[in-house]
Motif scaffolding. Structure first.
Motif, PDB file in Angstrom:
ATOM      1  N   VAL A  31      35.378  46.585  41.899  1.00 47.38           N
ATOM      2  CA  VAL A  31      36.195  45.503  42.458  1.00 47.38           C
ATOM      3  C   VAL A  31      35.307  44.629  43.329  1.00 47.38           C
ATOM      4  CG1 VAL A  31      38.218  44.914  43.831  1.00 47.38           C
ATOM      5  CG2 VAL A  31      38.235  46.988  42.417  1.00 47.38           C
ATOM      6  N   PHE A  32      35.373  43.318  43.067  1.00 51.10           N
ATOM      7  CA  PHE A  32      34.596  42.331  43.812  1.00 51.10           C
ATOM      8  C   PHE A  32      35.572  41.392  44.517  1.00 51.10           C
ATOM      9  CE2 PHE A  32      31.922  43.803  40.455  1.00 51.10           C
ATOM     10  CZ  PHE A  32      30.633  43.777  40.950  1.00 51.10           C
ATOM     11  N   VAL A  33      35.096  40.735  45.574  1.00 47.88           N
ATOM     12  CA  VAL A  33      35.907  39.738  46.264  1.00 47.88           C
ATOM     13  C   VAL A  33      35.187  38.393  46.179  1.00 47.88           C
ATOM     14  CG1 VAL A  33      34.945  40.221  48.554  1.00 47.88           C
ATOM     15  CG2 VAL A  33      37.208  39.180  48.358  1.00 47.88           C
ATOM     16  N   MET A  81      41.140  33.485  48.725  1.00 48.69           N
ATOM     17  CA  MET A  81      40.443  34.697  48.310  1.00 48.69           C
ATOM     18  C   MET A  81      41.065  35.186  47.009  1.00 48.69           C
ATOM     19  SD  MET A  81      40.263  38.285  50.378  1.00 48.69           S
ATOM     20  CE  MET A  81      41.291  39.373  49.413  1.00 48.69           C
ATOM     21  N   ARG A  82      40.267  35.837  46.175  1.00 48.03           N
ATOM     22  CA  ARG A  82      40.798  36.522  44.994  1.00 48.03           C
ATOM     23  C   ARG A  82      39.946  37.756  44.720  1.00 48.03           C
ATOM     24  NH1 ARG A  82      39.095  32.554  39.951  1.00 48.03           N
ATOM     25  NH2 ARG A  82      36.854  32.951  40.048  1.00 48.03           N
ATOM     26  N   LEU A  83      40.499  38.677  43.959  1.00 51.21           N
ATOM     27  CA  LEU A  83      39.775  39.877  43.567  1.00 51.21           C
ATOM     28  C   LEU A  83      39.375  39.768  42.101  1.00 51.21           C
ATOM     29  CD1 LEU A  83      41.965  42.691  45.173  1.00 51.21           C
ATOM     30  CD2 LEU A  83      39.887  41.642  46.087  1.00 51.21           C
ATOM     31  N   LYS A  84      38.203  40.295  41.810  1.00 50.93           N
ATOM     32  CA  LYS A  84      37.727  40.395  40.432  1.00 50.93           C
ATOM     33  C   LYS A  84      37.614  41.883  40.112  1.00 50.93           C
ATOM     34  CE  LYS A  84      33.534  39.828  37.723  1.00 50.93           C
ATOM     35  NZ  LYS A  84      32.114  39.432  37.811  1.00 50.93           N
ATOM     36  N   THR A 129      40.173  37.248  32.187  1.00 49.44           N
ATOM     37  CA  THR A 129      41.595  36.956  32.313  1.00 49.44           C
ATOM     38  C   THR A 129      41.829  36.481  33.739  1.00 49.44           C
ATOM     39  OG1 THR A 129      42.135  38.702  30.747  1.00 49.44           O
ATOM     40  CG2 THR A 129      43.929  37.884  32.135  1.00 49.44           C
ATOM     41  N   TYR A 130      42.423  35.293  33.885  1.00 43.37           N
ATOM     42  CA  TYR A 130      42.625  34.712  35.209  1.00 43.37           C
ATOM     43  C   TYR A 130      44.095  34.764  35.596  1.00 43.37           C
ATOM     44  CZ  TYR A 130      37.885  32.993  34.901  1.00 43.37           C
ATOM     45  OH  TYR A 130      36.518  32.927  34.795  1.00 43.37           O
ATOM     46  N   ASP A 131      44.328  34.650  36.897  1.00 40.94           N
ATOM     47  CA  ASP A 131      45.666  34.504  37.465  1.00 40.94           C
ATOM     48  C   ASP A 131      46.579  35.687  37.167  1.00 40.94           C
ATOM     49  OD1 ASP A 131      44.877  32.041  38.484  1.00 40.94           O
ATOM     50  OD2 ASP A 131      45.511  30.990  36.678  1.00 40.94           O
ATOM     51  N   ASN A 132      46.018  36.918  37.233  1.00 38.85           N
ATOM     52  CA  ASN A 132      46.867  38.093  37.114  1.00 38.85           C
ATOM     53  C   ASN A 132      47.853  38.094  38.286  1.00 38.85           C
ATOM     54  OD1 ASN A 132      45.942  39.995  34.847  1.00 38.85           O
ATOM     55  ND2 ASN A 132      44.027  39.293  35.776  1.00 38.85           N
ATOM     56  N   THR A 133      49.104  38.301  37.991  1.00 37.58           N
ATOM     57  CA  THR A 133      50.171  38.200  38.988  1.00 37.58           C
ATOM     58  C   THR A 133      50.017  39.245  40.080  1.00 37.58           C
ATOM     59  OG1 THR A 133      51.655  37.371  37.290  1.00 37.58           O
ATOM     60  CG2 THR A 133      52.674  38.230  39.286  1.00 37.58           C
ATOM     61  N   ILE A 134      50.248  38.810  41.302  1.00 38.38           N
ATOM     62  CA  ILE A 134      50.250  39.709  42.459  1.00 38.38           C
ATOM     63  C   ILE A 134      51.556  39.534  43.219  1.00 38.38           C
ATOM     64  CG2 ILE A 134      47.751  39.875  42.719  1.00 38.38           C
ATOM     65  CD1 ILE A 134      47.801  37.642  44.691  1.00 38.38           C
ATOM     66  N   GLY A 154      29.208  40.944  46.784  1.00 39.51           N
ATOM     67  CA  GLY A 154      30.630  40.773  46.555  1.00 39.51           C
ATOM     68  C   GLY A 154      31.380  42.037  46.203  1.00 39.51           C
ATOM     69  N   GLN A 155      30.669  43.122  45.924  1.00 40.21           N
ATOM     70  CA  GLN A 155      31.334  44.356  45.500  1.00 40.21           C
ATOM     71  C   GLN A 155      31.914  45.092  46.702  1.00 40.21           C
ATOM     72  OE1 GLN A 155      29.293  46.620  42.520  1.00 40.21           O
ATOM     73  NE2 GLN A 155      30.086  48.539  43.322  1.00 40.21           N
ATOM     74  N   ILE A 156      33.231  45.361  46.634  1.00 42.08           N
ATOM     75  CA  ILE A 156      33.857  46.073  47.750  1.00 42.08           C
ATOM     76  C   ILE A 156      34.285  47.488  47.372  1.00 42.08           C
ATOM     77  CG2 ILE A 156      34.575  44.104  49.138  1.00 42.08           C
ATOM     78  CD1 ILE A 156      37.280  44.193  47.763  1.00 42.08           C
TER      79      ILE A 156
END
Length: 178
Positions: A85-87, A137-140, A24-29, A104-106
């Motif tokens: 959570v990845f960045v 930047m985005r979070l996964k 799922t992309y573009d989850n609102t922030i 990438g894992q934070i």
């Protein structure tokens, strides 16, 4: 009869990937910005397949990618929650690269309502080159095996602007994936 079989087979081939689509992309922030900092908050809700990947909208970091960025996150109070959570970083919002540190894992194994906090751009004492050299930047949020369906992740990011200045508009700071 053969035509019916082929039509059914083609329909299944086209439908099955959409039923099992996991990303799922573009989850609102949400963004709060002052002259010196940018605070990004959001909530990711895992429903149905709790092992899905959820990506946030892209966050413009070009004016705040020199000093440390901090993250804090927690899940709802479910035992057995397990979200990593990845960045990811990008120069153009179409090609994304995982952080150069820790693959990438934070944050690892967010669970049971326990708050985890860390720096986004420094992992195990090593700075991430991509944080300093890209502007997006985005979070996964990666649901792990056994994650309950009703898992919700709440996260907060705090950036410090390199040069103090007025806030950007939401459409300049936050963008959807191209």
């Amino acid at each position: 009869m053969m035509r019916l079989f082929l039509t059914t087979l083609l329909t299944l081939i086209l439908l099955v990937p959409s039923v099992f689509a996991a990303d799922t992309y573009d989850n609102t922030i949400n963004v709060r910005e002052s002259e010196t900092s940018v605070i990004v908050t959001g909530t990711i809700s895992f429903t149905g397949a709790a092992e899905d990947n959820h990506y946030t909208q892209a966050i413009y970091i070009g004016d705040c990618n020199v000093q440390n960025c901090f993250i804090a996150a927690y899940t709802n109070n479910e035992s057995g929650d397990d979200v990593n959570v990845f960045v990811e970083y990008s120069a153009d919002r179409s090609t994304w690269k995982l952080s150069t540190q820790a693959s990438g894992q934070i944050l690892d194994d967010l669970n049971g309502g326990t708050l985890q906090a860390d720096t986004v751009n420094v992992v195990a004492g090593a700075a991430d080159v991509l944080f300093n050299s890209t502007i997006w930047m985005r979070l996964k949020h990666d649901g792990q095996s056994g994650n309950p369906e009703a898992t919700t992740v709440t996260f907060f990011l705090k950036f410090t602007k390199t040069v103090p200045g007025g806030p950007m508009s939401r459409t300049q700071r936050i963008r959807n994936k191209i």
